[in-house]
Write a protein that holds these residues in place. Structure first.
Motif, PDB file in Angstrom:
ATOM      1  N   GLY A 267      42.085  37.382  39.606  1.00 38.65           N
ATOM      2  CA  GLY A 267      41.172  38.386  39.757  1.00 38.65           C
ATOM      3  C   GLY A 267      40.844  39.009  38.248  1.00 38.65           C
ATOM      4  O   GLY A 267      40.351  40.030  38.326  1.00 38.65           O
TER       5      GLY A 267
ATOM      6  N   ARG B 247      31.390  30.427  31.752  1.00 34.17           N
ATOM      7  CA  ARG B 247      29.904  30.363  32.343  1.00 34.17           C
ATOM      8  C   ARG B 247      28.909  31.055  31.285  1.00 34.17           C
ATOM      9  O   ARG B 247      27.791  30.836  31.010  1.00 34.17           O
ATOM     10  CB  ARG B 247      30.017  30.934  33.567  1.00 34.17           C
TER      11      ARG B 247
ATOM     12  N   MET C 111      30.270  29.336  39.312  1.00 38.77           N
ATOM     13  CA  MET C 111      31.382  29.910  40.020  1.00 38.77           C
ATOM     14  C   MET C 111      31.396  29.502  41.366  1.00 38.77           C
ATOM     15  O   MET C 111      30.169  29.758  42.168  1.00 38.77           O
ATOM     16  CB  MET C 111      31.435  31.592  39.759  1.00 38.77           C
TER      17      MET C 111
ATOM     18  N   LEU D  60      39.946  32.338  49.379  1.00 38.74           N
ATOM     19  CA  LEU D  60      39.493  33.768  49.562  1.00 38.74           C
ATOM     20  C   LEU D  60      38.510  33.976  48.668  1.00 38.74           C
ATOM     21  O   LEU D  60      38.333  33.683  47.572  1.00 38.74           O
ATOM     22  CB  LEU D  60      40.958  34.241  48.469  1.00 38.74           C
ATOM     23  N   SER D  61      37.600  34.753  49.179  1.00 41.04           N
ATOM     24  CA  SER D  61      36.134  34.584  48.841  1.00 41.04           C
ATOM     25  C   SER D  61      35.869  35.728  47.768  1.00 41.04           C
ATOM     26  O   SER D  61      34.985  35.424  47.137  1.00 41.04           O
ATOM     27  CB  SER D  61      35.086  34.810  50.077  1.00 41.04           C
ATOM     28  N   HIS D  62      36.855  36.444  47.580  1.00 40.59           N
ATOM     29  CA  HIS D  62      36.577  37.257  46.514  1.00 40.59           C
ATOM     30  C   HIS D  62      37.067  36.677  44.994  1.00 40.59           C
ATOM     31  O   HIS D  62      36.788  37.389  43.930  1.00 40.59           O
ATOM     32  CB  HIS D  62      37.541  38.617  46.613  1.00 40.59           C
TER      33      HIS D  62
ATOM     34  N   GLY E 205      36.178  33.636  42.697  1.00 39.35           N
ATOM     35  CA  GLY E 205      35.246  32.482  42.132  1.00 39.35           C
ATOM     36  C   GLY E 205      35.608  31.760  41.107  1.00 39.35           C
ATOM     37  O   GLY E 205      36.339  32.190  40.177  1.00 39.35           O
TER      38      GLY E 205
ATOM     39  N   HIS F 262      38.988  45.835  45.759  1.00 39.55           N
ATOM     40  CA  HIS F 262      40.047  46.594  46.977  1.00 39.55           C
ATOM     41  C   HIS F 262      41.604  46.613  46.794  1.00 39.55           C
ATOM     42  O   HIS F 262      41.781  46.245  45.698  1.00 39.55           O
ATOM     43  CB  HIS F 262      39.829  45.939  48.462  1.00 39.55           C
TER      44      HIS F 262
ATOM     45  N   MET G 205      50.359  33.809  47.783  1.00 36.90           N
ATOM     46  CA  MET G 205      48.895  34.368  48.123  1.00 36.90           C
ATOM     47  C   MET G 205      48.646  34.778  46.960  1.00 36.90           C
ATOM     48  O   MET G 205      49.303  35.642  46.222  1.00 36.90           O
ATOM     49  CB  MET G 205      48.692  35.007  49.149  1.00 36.90           C
ATOM     50  N   LYS G 206      47.045  34.959  46.525  1.00 41.57           N
ATOM     51  CA  LYS G 206      46.545  35.559  45.557  1.00 41.57           C
ATOM     52  C   LYS G 206      46.454  37.330  46.220  1.00 41.57           C
ATOM     53  O   LYS G 206      45.880  37.497  46.868  1.00 41.57           O
ATOM     54  CB  LYS G 206      45.187  35.218  45.025  1.00 41.57           C
TER      55      LYS G 206
ATOM     56  N   TRP H 114      45.687  46.235  42.940  1.00 44.66           N
ATOM     57  CA  TRP H 114      44.388  46.241  43.193  1.00 44.66           C
ATOM     58  C   TRP H 114      43.969  44.713  43.020  1.00 44.66           C
ATOM     59  O   TRP H 114      44.524  43.956  42.128  1.00 44.66           O
ATOM     60  CB  TRP H 114      43.930  47.039  42.139  1.00 44.66           C
ATOM     61  N   VAL H 115      42.926  44.558  43.605  1.00 44.68           N
ATOM     62  CA  VAL H 115      42.254  43.227  43.874  1.00 44.68           C
ATOM     63  C   VAL H 115      41.032  43.330  43.545  1.00 44.68           C
ATOM     64  O   VAL H 115      40.007  43.704  44.087  1.00 44.68           O
ATOM     65  CB  VAL H 115      42.416  42.535  45.303  1.00 44.68           C
ATOM     66  N   ASN H 116      40.583  42.450  42.237  1.00 40.19           N
ATOM     67  CA  ASN H 116      39.262  42.491  41.796  1.00 40.19           C
ATOM     68  C   ASN H 116      38.411  41.349  42.752  1.00 40.19           C
ATOM     69  O   ASN H 116      38.820  40.777  43.161  1.00 40.19           O
ATOM     70  CB  ASN H 116      39.457  41.982  40.316  1.00 40.19           C
ATOM     71  N   MET H 117      37.259  41.479  42.255  1.00 41.05           N
ATOM     72  CA  MET H 117      36.327  40.689  42.985  1.00 41.05           C
ATOM     73  C   MET H 117      35.302  39.845  41.860  1.00 41.05           C
ATOM     74  O   MET H 117      34.564  40.344  41.299  1.00 41.05           O
ATOM     75  CB  MET H 117      35.078  41.031  43.918  1.00 41.05           C
ATOM     76  N   THR H 118      35.795  38.541  41.555  1.00 39.63           N
ATOM     77  CA  THR H 118      34.827  37.965  40.654  1.00 39.63           C
ATOM     78  C   THR H 118      33.707  37.584  41.288  1.00 39.63           C
ATOM     79  O   THR H 118      33.515  36.638  42.318  1.00 39.63           O
ATOM     80  CB  THR H 118      35.440  36.766  40.069  1.00 39.63           C
ATOM     81  N   GLY H 119      32.660  38.111  40.936  1.00 39.05           N
ATOM     82  CA  GLY H 119      31.205  38.000  41.601  1.00 39.05           C
ATOM     83  C   GLY H 119      30.959  36.313  41.202  1.00 39.05           C
ATOM     84  O   GLY H 119      31.540  35.835  40.459  1.00 39.05           O
ATOM     85  N   ARG H 120      30.003  35.886  42.042  1.00 38.94           N
ATOM     86  CA  ARG H 120      29.406  34.353  41.749  1.00 38.94           C
ATOM     87  C   ARG H 120      27.979  34.415  41.349  1.00 38.94           C
ATOM     88  O   ARG H 120      27.628  33.244  40.600  1.00 38.94           O
ATOM     89  CB  ARG H 120      29.631  33.822  43.124  1.00 38.94           C
TER      90      ARG H 120
ATOM     91  N   GLU I  49      33.692  39.971  53.618  1.00 34.68           N
ATOM     92  CA  GLU I  49      34.649  38.965  52.923  1.00 34.68           C
ATOM     93  C   GLU I  49      35.859  39.483  52.603  1.00 34.68           C
ATOM     94  O   GLU I  49      36.896  39.201  52.854  1.00 34.68           O
ATOM     95  CB  GLU I  49      33.905  38.585  51.716  1.00 34.68           C
TER      96      GLU I  49
ATOM     97  N   ASP J  42      39.357  38.009  53.772  1.00 32.68           N
ATOM     98  CA  ASP J  42      40.382  37.455  52.829  1.00 32.68           C
ATOM     99  C   ASP J  42      41.642  38.040  53.299  1.00 32.68           C
ATOM    100  O   ASP J  42      42.743  37.400  53.242  1.00 32.68           O
ATOM    101  CB  ASP J  42      39.826  38.147  51.451  1.00 32.68           C
TER     102      ASP J  42
ATOM    103  N   GLN K 236      43.549  36.538  56.129  1.00 35.16           N
ATOM    104  CA  GLN K 236      44.222  35.160  55.564  1.00 35.16           C
ATOM    105  C   GLN K 236      45.495  35.340  55.103  1.00 35.16           C
ATOM    106  O   GLN K 236      46.282  34.823  55.365  1.00 35.16           O
ATOM    107  CB  GLN K 236      43.472  34.558  54.387  1.00 35.16           C
ATOM    108  N   ILE K 237      45.589  36.412  54.360  1.00 33.39           N
ATOM    109  CA  ILE K 237      46.761  36.928  53.471  1.00 33.39           C
ATOM    110  C   ILE K 237      47.912  37.376  54.679  1.00 33.39           C
ATOM    111  O   ILE K 237      48.723  36.999  54.550  1.00 33.39           O
ATOM    112  CB  ILE K 237      46.502  37.853  52.531  1.00 33.39           C
TER     113      ILE K 237
END
Lengths: 380, 431
Positions: free
Chosen positions: A324, A331, A341, A346-348, A350, B215, B233-234, B246-252, B273, B277, B280-281
């Motif tokens: 994360g 990119r 990406m 886990l969709s968060h 990429g 999140h 798991m991540k 804390w869990v980042n979200m790498t956008g796409r 999402e 996620d 799943q964890i």
């Protein structure tokens, strides 16, 4: 002191040394090579790129028609070195009995017609330039290798004074052939001609034989390398490259190195690319412009979009995005939009994915990747 | 030149000078005319700081301490912006490479005070680029702002400005009491999106980049790694609270952060999402006790508008120890690498100076810009958009605004040495 024609030779020699000095900008240093008609003919005969700079070589050849062997007399810096070391032996003169220069030239050009212009390497301009050029990029092993050509000529001249210039050098042979042609045209009946003709014919035959045999003896393309953009296919490149190192000096990001892999002698001193410190700039075509032999074809930078040097391979397990961490460097720096990406389980998270159709292997992603998990591999 | 090789989408602005309002573009072509109305002026201030993120808080504290009557308006209910409300917890770029090739501390002044207080409370992890606790940071920022004497309006969204002779006469706020106006002497735009500079008709560059939603997970210390069927798991990164990650979200995708409809779609998508996620964890053996603690109240917009100001700082400036006479602070390195045009070097990113001109717009006389929308070239965005740099530009803009308010001069006609003296007294590092 009155000006004499022998002075021209020293002026040109000084100029040649000056143009090979390490501090000069890259395009300058290689200019001298383009003056050799031997290189020009080899490149043309093997169907490699003919650049407008080759006109320079053509001009020197035309001049030969008016003045017998004028390149040897005035323009050849290697000749100066050979003459100096020859005269170090004093007045004792022992002539090489059997001059092979004409036949060497014919043999070389015939080989070149079979796409094997290997003898370009022993062009005297090239040997001279190589000897100096090696030091442009530091005092490494490659510099010693490259210096060996001129050292060989010095030793050769000490053992057999003047033999190289008079009897061996293919550039000299080429000039003689042109003079023969002129003679034939102006004095149609020459009793000695048929003798030389037979040998010339035999040399051509040997060239044809070599042209048919050599490709069979070459090792296969088992171990592809990353080569400069628009370099010839592996075995053709090994045979065409004059090992001058001009591409290496011309590269603005210093990613072209001359191979020192002694286990692969056929590719010794040919250009290979390393992306450890920088990458291949999309807007650059300097190496193509600098190559006198056509081993790296002339190209316009626009064509780089479609030319594959390699392909990026990413070890995803160690990618920053797995944890994360903000990154996205690969990119952001990809100028070909070749990295996207992709959603993971886990969709968060990429993860980068190389779009094979778009990646050309320029190496930008490899150099900017903070965990250094990207490597450019040769195209399969 | 490699410093030109960053390629995120960019859109050139089409704004022109003038007094009329510039509302968000209407989609279908249909529009409706708002009747003229009188708006009550509810307050005035020497310095009005719009936006209570890291840059806004640093600006307000600096201006207040310099003696300016300072007001800060914030659209959410907390201070710290994306740092706390966005749960982007790492305080990045605290350090960089000094000229002597040693790692040096870039974070000084008000930003460093904030960090020191958090550290004293044991609410930081790591010394370089520390991760902080968001609630502790909200508290510290609140207390420091209170101590400095700054007044704060929460739940107030600055929605427009009234211009006259290239000066902002009033800033319009949307509040629970309706639409109100505040009369400032000087405005500091710390909105992140550069809303104020946009309404003031300043030129900007729009940069589209990834948008995420962060999140946090709780009970991560209760993961049973011996459980049958356990699989790693991540679960994000450490925070000062041992049981919380804390869990980042790498956008796409590159997104337009100024498109409110798209922002709404993303908000919905991200919320779904994240829950999926998390399921799943949780359903992975050994992770049964992990729970979703919270999702960030603020959407993680990384880039939007960038001011086209008096000077646009470049990546090259930041990599070559470029010095500026009007430096207002230095920031540190984070992810980008040193590149001299031919050669990349890892882990060798120097500290870099930020000149006062980068905070100054080209037209408006009483506006300064700080935070991720200050004036820089897009290539620099990775280091310009982060918390540490926001604290530095905020501090500089606050000091500049205080000097401008006291002198009554245009922000372009200030004696920069006065600002620098003030910053030095406030422990900022200028070079």
């Amino acid at each position: 002191m009155a000006f004499r024609s022998t002075h021209i030779r020293w002026i040109v020699f000084g100029l040649a040394i000056f143009m090979s000095l390490p501090f000069l900008p890259a395009p300058f240093s290689g200019l001298y090579l383009w003056g050799s008609p031997f290189i020009m003919f080899n490149s043309a005969a093997s169907g490699k790129s003919l650049a407008w700079l080759h006109l320079f070589g053509l001009a020197t050849l035309v001049a030969v028609i008016f003045k017998r062997r004028w390149i040897c007399r005035y323009a050849c810096p290697t000749g100066v070195i050979c003459d100096l070391s020859s005269s170090a032996r004093g007045k004792r003169r022992k002539d090489w009995k059997f001059p092979i220069n004409r036949y060497l030239a014919v043999f070389a050009i015939t080989l070149a017609l079979f796409n094997i212009p290997v003898l370009m390497v022993i062009d005297p301009f090239n040997l001279f330039f190589m000897g100096f050029e090696g030091f442009r990029t530091g005092f490494g092993l490659h510099a010693i290798f490259k210096l060996s050509g001129i050292v060989f000529l010095i030793v050769f001249s000490l053992l057999l004074p003047h033999a190289w210039c008079k009897s061996v050098c293919p550039l000299g042979g080429m000039q003689l052939l042109f003079n023969d042609l002129k003679k034939r045209l102006t004095q149609p009946k020459n009793p000695e001609a048929s003798h030389g003709d037979r040998r010339t014919f035999l040399a051509g035959l040997a060239g044809i034989l070599g042209g048919l045999l050599i490709p069979r003896l070459m090792p296969g393309r088992d171990d592809p390398q990353i080569r400069p953009p628009f370099a010839l296919p592996e075995d053709e490149l090994n045979m065409t490259c004059t090992r001058c190192g001009n591409c290496s000096s011309a590269c603005p990001t210093n990613i072209i190195f001359q191979s020192l892999d002694v286990k692969k002698p056929e590719r010794l001193l040919t250009p290979v690319v390393s992306f450890l410190d920088s990458y291949c700039l999309p807007e650059c075509n300097e190496c193509g412009k600098a190559c006198p032999s056509g081993a790296i074809q002339q190209f316009v930078s626009e064509d780089k979009k479609h030319h594959v040097m390699g392909i990026a391979r990413i070890q995803l397990e160690r990618c920053y995005h797995q944890d994360g961490r903000e990154c996205n460097q690969c990119r952001n720096y990809c100028r070909y939009n070749a990295i996207e990406m992709k959603k993971t389980a886990l969709s968060h998270i990429g993860l980068p994915n190389v779009v094979k159709e778009k990646c050309v292997g320029c190496g930008a992603c490899q150099v900017v990747c903070p965990p250094r998990v990207i490597e450019i591999v040769p195209p399969s | 030149m490699g410093t030109q090789c960053v390629r995120p989408d960019r859109v050139e602005s089409e704004s022109s000078p003038g007094d009329e309002t510039r509302a968000a573009g209407s989609a279908g072509g249909e529009s409706i005319l708002e009747p003229r109305r009188e708006i009550p002026v509810v307050d005035d201030a020497d310095v009005l700081v719009v936006g209570g993120g890291p840059s806004g808080v640093a600006a307000a504290i600096s201006a207040s301490r310099a003696g300016a009557r300072t007001l800060l308006v914030e659209r959410y209910n907390h201070l710290g912006g994306l740092w706390t409300g966005g749960l982007v917890l790492p305080l990045l770029s605290t350090h960089g490479l000094g000229k002597n090739q040693q790692q040096v501390r870039a974070l000084h002044g008000i930003g460093n005070e904030i960090y020191e207080r958090l550290k004293e409370m044991d609410m930081t992890v790591e010394e370089v680029n520390p991760v902080i606790d968001p609630e502790a940071a909200k508290y510290v920022l609140e207390v420091m702002l209170k101590e400095s004497g700054t007044r704060v309006y929460y739940h107030s969204w600055a929605s427009n400005v009234i211009l006259s002779d290239n000066s902002i006469q009033a800033v319009i706020l949307e509040t629970k009491s309706g639409r109100v106006a505040v009369r400032p002497k000087v405005v500091v735009d710390c909105t992140g999106d550069g809303d104020i500079l946009h309404w003031a008709g300043e030129d900007f560059v729009q940069m589209n980049y990834e948008i995420g939603l962060v999140h946090r997970l709780g009970n991560v210390d209760r993961i049973n790694r011996e459980a049958a069927g356990y699989r790693e798991m991540k679960i994000g990164g450490k925070t000062p609270i041992p049981s919380v990650n804390w869990v980042n979200m790498t956008g796409r995708e590159y997104e337009d952060a100024l498109d409110f409809k798209r922002l709404s779609e993303l908000q919905r998508q991200h919320r779904i999402e994240i829950w999926e996620d998390f399921q799943q964890i949780k359903n992975t053996p050994g992770h049964e006790e992990v729970f979703l603690l919270d999702t960030a109240p603020q959407q993680g917009v990384r880039m939007s508008r960038i001011l086209d100001g008096e000077y646009r700082l470049t990546l090259k400036d930041s990599m070559t120890y470029q010095t500026f006479d009007d430096s207002i602070g230095v920031s540190g390195a984070w992810i980008s690498v040193l590149y001299d045009g031919t050669r990349f070097e890892w882990d060798k990113r120097p500290v870099w100076q930020i000149p006062y001109r980068c905070l100054v717009p080209k037209k408006t006389h009483n506006l300064l810009v700080a935070g991720r929308c200050f004036s820089f070239e897009e290539d620099l965005f990775q280091d310009a958009r982060i918390i540490g740099t926001c604290l530095v530009t905020g501090h500089g803009a606050g000091a500049g605004a205080a000097v401008a308010a006291a002198s009554g001069n245009s922000v372009r006609e200030l004696d920069v040495r006065k600002i620098q003296d003030l910053l030095k007294r406030q422990n900022a590092l200028l070079g």
